[in-house]
Design a protein around this motif. Structure first.
Motif, PDB file in Angstrom:
ATOM      1  N   ALA A   5      66.127  19.711  48.180  1.00 57.34           N
ATOM      2  CA  ALA A   5      64.884  19.264  48.818  1.00 57.34           C
ATOM      3  C   ALA A   5      65.037  17.841  49.361  1.00 57.34           C
ATOM      4  O   ALA A   5      64.526  17.517  50.435  1.00 57.34           O
ATOM      5  N   TYR A   6      65.738  16.997  48.583  1.00 55.91           N
ATOM      6  CA  TYR A   6      65.959  15.610  49.005  1.00 55.91           C
ATOM      7  C   TYR A   6      66.744  15.562  50.320  1.00 55.91           C
ATOM      8  O   TYR A   6      66.365  14.871  51.271  1.00 55.91           O
ATOM      9  N   PHE A   7      67.871  16.299  50.383  1.00 60.30           N
ATOM     10  CA  PHE A   7      68.706  16.268  51.588  1.00 60.30           C
ATOM     11  C   PHE A   7      68.049  17.007  52.756  1.00 60.30           C
ATOM     12  O   PHE A   7      68.268  16.654  53.915  1.00 60.30           O
ATOM     13  N   LYS A   8      67.264  18.032  52.430  1.00 50.86           N
ATOM     14  CA  LYS A   8      66.554  18.744  53.488  1.00 50.86           C
ATOM     15  C   LYS A   8      65.555  17.819  54.183  1.00 50.86           C
ATOM     16  O   LYS A   8      65.361  17.880  55.402  1.00 50.86           O
ATOM     17  N   GLU A   9      64.928  16.946  53.383  1.00 54.72           N
ATOM     18  CA  GLU A   9      63.958  15.999  53.931  1.00 54.72           C
ATOM     19  C   GLU A   9      64.643  14.994  54.864  1.00 54.72           C
ATOM     20  O   GLU A   9      64.035  14.470  55.804  1.00 54.72           O
ATOM     21  N   ARG A  10      65.920  14.728  54.616  1.00 54.07           N
ATOM     22  CA  ARG A  10      66.679  13.750  55.420  1.00 54.07           C
ATOM     23  C   ARG A  10      67.679  14.419  56.362  1.00 54.07           C
ATOM     24  O   ARG A  10      68.655  13.806  56.792  1.00 54.07           O
ATOM     25  N   LEU A  11      67.432  15.696  56.646  1.00 59.14           N
ATOM     26  CA  LEU A  11      68.342  16.455  57.497  1.00 59.14           C
ATOM     27  C   LEU A  11      68.446  15.857  58.905  1.00 59.14           C
ATOM     28  O   LEU A  11      69.542  15.777  59.475  1.00 59.14           O
ATOM     29  N   LEU A  12      67.336  15.411  59.448  1.00 57.86           N
ATOM     30  CA  LEU A  12      67.350  14.833  60.801  1.00 57.86           C
ATOM     31  C   LEU A  12      68.227  13.583  60.847  1.00 57.86           C
ATOM     32  O   LEU A  12      68.993  13.380  61.810  1.00 57.86           O
ATOM     33  N   PHE A  13      68.133  12.747  59.791  1.00 54.00           N
ATOM     34  CA  PHE A  13      68.951  11.540  59.717  1.00 54.00           C
ATOM     35  C   PHE A  13      70.445  11.889  59.670  1.00 54.00           C
ATOM     36  O   PHE A  13      71.265  11.277  60.376  1.00 54.00           O
ATOM     37  N   LEU A  14      70.801  12.897  58.876  1.00 51.62           N
ATOM     38  CA  LEU A  14      72.202  13.299  58.761  1.00 51.62           C
ATOM     39  C   LEU A  14      72.721  13.888  60.075  1.00 51.62           C
ATOM     40  O   LEU A  14      73.857  13.616  60.482  1.00 51.62           O
ATOM     41  N   LEU A  15      71.886  14.693  60.737  1.00 52.85           N
ATOM     42  CA  LEU A  15      72.288  15.256  62.030  1.00 52.85           C
ATOM     43  C   LEU A  15      72.515  14.161  63.068  1.00 52.85           C
ATOM     44  O   LEU A  15      73.444  14.239  63.885  1.00 52.85           O
ATOM     45  N   LEU A  16      71.652  13.125  63.001  1.00 51.67           N
ATOM     46  CA  LEU A  16      71.809  11.996  63.924  1.00 51.67           C
ATOM     47  C   LEU A  16      73.129  11.277  63.676  1.00 51.67           C
ATOM     48  O   LEU A  16      73.844  10.898  64.624  1.00 51.67           O
ATOM     49  N   GLN A  17      73.491  11.115  62.394  1.00 50.97           N
ATOM     50  CA  GLN A  17      74.757  10.467  62.049  1.00 50.97           C
ATOM     51  C   GLN A  17      75.950  11.286  62.547  1.00 50.97           C
ATOM     52  O   GLN A  17      76.933  10.744  63.094  1.00 50.97           O
ATOM     53  N   LEU A  18      75.869  12.595  62.379  1.00 47.67           N
ATOM     54  CA  LEU A  18      76.947  13.468  62.838  1.00 47.67           C
ATOM     55  C   LEU A  18      77.064  13.442  64.370  1.00 47.67           C
ATOM     56  O   LEU A  18      78.171  13.476  64.928  1.00 47.67           O
ATOM     57  N   MET A  19      75.906  13.390  65.039  1.00 51.26           N
ATOM     58  CA  MET A  19      75.904  13.331  66.495  1.00 51.26           C
ATOM     59  C   MET A  19      76.577  12.048  66.990  1.00 51.26           C
ATOM     60  O   MET A  19      77.413  12.074  67.911  1.00 51.26           O
ATOM     61  N   LEU A  20      76.223  10.932  66.370  1.00 51.19           N
ATOM     62  CA  LEU A  20      76.827   9.656  66.753  1.00 51.19           C
ATOM     63  C   LEU A  20      78.327   9.663  66.480  1.00 51.19           C
ATOM     64  O   LEU A  20      79.131   9.151  67.276  1.00 51.19           O
ATOM     65  N   MET A  21      78.708  10.258  65.333  1.00 55.29           N
ATOM     66  CA  MET A  21      80.124  10.333  64.973  1.00 55.29           C
ATOM     67  C   MET A  21      80.887  11.200  65.977  1.00 55.29           C
ATOM     68  O   MET A  21      82.028  10.887  66.368  1.00 55.29           O
ATOM     69  N   THR A  22      80.244  12.295  66.404  1.00 56.74           N
ATOM     70  CA  THR A  22      80.883  13.190  67.380  1.00 56.74           C
ATOM     71  C   THR A  22      81.077  12.494  68.724  1.00 56.74           C
ATOM     72  O   THR A  22      82.149  12.600  69.356  1.00 56.74           O
ATOM     73  N   ILE A  23      80.038  11.756  69.168  1.00 57.32           N
ATOM     74  CA  ILE A  23      80.146  11.024  70.444  1.00 57.32           C
ATOM     75  C   ILE A  23      81.241   9.964  70.366  1.00 57.32           C
ATOM     76  O   ILE A  23      82.079   9.812  71.279  1.00 57.32           O
ATOM     77  N   LEU A  24      81.273   9.239  69.255  1.00 55.37           N
ATOM     78  CA  LEU A  24      82.291   8.191  69.080  1.00 55.37           C
ATOM     79  C   LEU A  24      83.690   8.792  69.023  1.00 55.37           C
ATOM     80  O   LEU A  24      84.647   8.251  69.610  1.00 55.37           O
ATOM     81  N   SER A  25      83.799   9.927  68.338  1.00 58.58           N
ATOM     82  CA  SER A  25      85.114  10.598  68.251  1.00 58.58           C
ATOM     83  C   SER A  25      85.579  11.043  69.648  1.00 58.58           C
ATOM     84  O   SER A  25      86.763  10.935  69.988  1.00 58.58           O
ATOM     85  N   GLY A  26      84.639  11.573  70.444  1.00 57.36           N
ATOM     86  CA  GLY A  26      84.973  11.992  71.812  1.00 57.36           C
ATOM     87  C   GLY A  26      85.481  10.830  72.642  1.00 57.36           C
ATOM     88  O   GLY A  26      86.460  10.958  73.386  1.00 57.36           O
ATOM     89  N   LEU A  27      84.834   9.679  72.496  1.00 57.16           N
ATOM     90  CA  LEU A  27      85.258   8.485  73.238  1.00 57.16           C
ATOM     91  C   LEU A  27      86.641   8.032  72.795  1.00 57.16           C
ATOM     92  O   LEU A  27      87.488   7.649  73.626  1.00 57.16           O
ATOM     93  N   LEU A  28      86.872   8.087  71.492  1.00 52.18           N
ATOM     94  CA  LEU A  28      88.196   7.675  70.980  1.00 52.18           C
ATOM     95  C   LEU A  28      89.296   8.613  71.464  1.00 52.18           C
ATOM     96  O   LEU A  28      90.425   8.188  71.739  1.00 52.18           O
ATOM     97  N   ILE A  29      88.977   9.904  71.559  1.00 54.73           N
ATOM     98  CA  ILE A  29      89.966  10.871  72.069  1.00 54.73           C
ATOM     99  C   ILE A  29      90.288  10.575  73.531  1.00 54.73           C
ATOM    100  O   ILE A  29      91.442  10.671  73.970  1.00 54.73           O
ATOM    101  N   LEU A  30      89.255  10.199  74.300  1.00 52.21           N
ATOM    102  CA  LEU A  30      89.476   9.837  75.710  1.00 52.21           C
ATOM    103  C   LEU A  30      90.424   8.653  75.824  1.00 52.21           C
ATOM    104  O   LEU A  30      91.204   8.531  76.783  1.00 52.21           O
ATOM    105  N   PHE A  31      90.318   7.751  74.858  1.00 51.65           N
ATOM    106  CA  PHE A  31      91.211   6.562  74.869  1.00 51.65           C
ATOM    107  C   PHE A  31      92.521   6.847  74.134  1.00 51.65           C
ATOM    108  O   PHE A  31      93.259   5.919  73.812  1.00 51.65           O
TER     109      PHE A  31
END
Length: 337
Positions: A5-31
């Motif tokens: 229940a605790y993590f479900k309540e913060r699911l949006l925050f975790l998804l946002l972190q994963l999204m940012l990590m994915t974007i950053l990883s994509g940029l690093l791969i480009l470089f």
């Protein structure tokens, strides 16, 4: 609070972190950054984040678990803000402050309503005592006058007196402990006093009375017990019809109790109504058909009996009469005096 229940309540925050990590990883791969370094960065990002969230979960779990245990241990739940400890965490501190504000407001409201209730009870008690004076005067005037319908007027005056007394005892019923004196009483003397008070109804309706009383003593308040017995006897007289009607009052010892019984041969109580006859305002089918019942008599009998520590049992069959028993615990008051 469960971990899911605790993590479900913060699911949006975790998804946002994963999204940012994915974007950053994509940029690093480009470089053309090596996957090893991208994976290491991912671990350095997510592991501390998850560790921090686990610590926060443990703190919140500890707080709410202690709150639940504290609430369950309290008989009066509204006292929770008075006994809970203030936390150092911001959210819990705000929660504590809100509860304190609610508690203060609640206590102010309760105090206000208690004062209003006290004023109302005092007014009712004053009114009852004041009204008794002209009623007594009317009774004396009627006794010394030979006028038409004198008996009928006297009967109606008795009904008024009973209703006025009902108002007084209802007003006091929530605070019996402030007005009673527990002492040794003779059931025989008390019963005879109540019977004498209702003698005119026995004579008028032609109802016979049988008394089987022992010399047993009980411990209770004479005034309140007299009112309880008067209500029971009044009901028996009210719902017993015809010249063949009979009321039997008896007292006996049963195990660790003295039982005072009032049995009548009246109209009885329907089985579907029996469990509800002590509810406030409940009149039942027979009460509506045969008499204008207020539904307060047996309610007050039950309430006052509980306040005095007495048991009350009612059994009845339709058109076969009613049995009301008052149960006095032997020695319980005596040991406490």
């Amino acid at each position: 609070m469960s971990m899911s229940a605790y993590f479900k309540e913060r699911l949006l925050f975790l998804l946002l972190q994963l999204m940012l990590m994915t974007i950053l990883s994509g940029l690093l791969i480009l470089f053309q950054v090596e996957i090893y370094w991208i994976g290491l960065m991912f671990l350095l990002w997510m592991v501390p984040l998850l560790f921090y969230m686990m610590l926060e979960y443990k703190k919140e779990q500890r707080f709410f678990t202690s709150l639940e245990e504290l609430t369950e241990s309290l008989e009066e739940k509204y006292l929770l803000p008075e006994v809970m400890e203030k936390s150092d965490l911001l959210a819990e501190k705000l929660f504590y402050d809100v509860l304190q504000d609610i508690s203060r407001d609640m206590h102010e409201q309760v105090k206000h309503h208690r004062e209003q209730g006290k004023e109302y009870r005092e007014y009712i008690e004053t009114w009852v005592h004041e009204i008794k004076t002209p009623m007594a005067s009317i009774g004396l005037i009627l006794e010394n006058q030979d006028i038409p319908y004198k008996r009928t007027i006297m009967e109606e005056m008795k009904k008024i007196e009973d209703y006025v007394e009902e108002v007084l005892y209802y007003a006091r019923s929530s605070h019996v402990e402030k007005d009673y004196i527990i002492r040794e009483l003779s059931l025989e003397a008390l019963v005879k006093k109540v019977v004498k008070r209702n003698a005119s109804d026995f004579i008028r309706k032609g109802i016979s009375l049988e008394l089987y009383l022992s010399e047993d003593k009980v411990y209770s308040d004479s005034k309140w017990l007299e009112y309880i017995l008067h209500q029971i006897l009044s009901n028996a007289l009210k719902y017993t019809q015809g010249k063949e009607g009979k009321i039997i009052i008896s007292a006996e010892k049963r195990r660790e109790q003295v039982v005072l019984s009032v049995k009548d041969t009246g109209i009885g109580i329907l089985e579907k109504d029996l469990s509800r006859v002590t509810e406030k305002g409940f009149t039942g089918e027979n009460g509506r058909v045969y008499h204008r019942s207020t539904g307060m008599g047996l309610y007050l009998v039950k309430k006052l009996s509980e306040q005095l520590g007495l048991g009350l049992e009612i059994s009845s069959k339709n058109h076969q009469g009613t049995l009301v028993e008052i149960l006095f615990p032997l020695g319980s008051y005596h040991n406490g005096i």
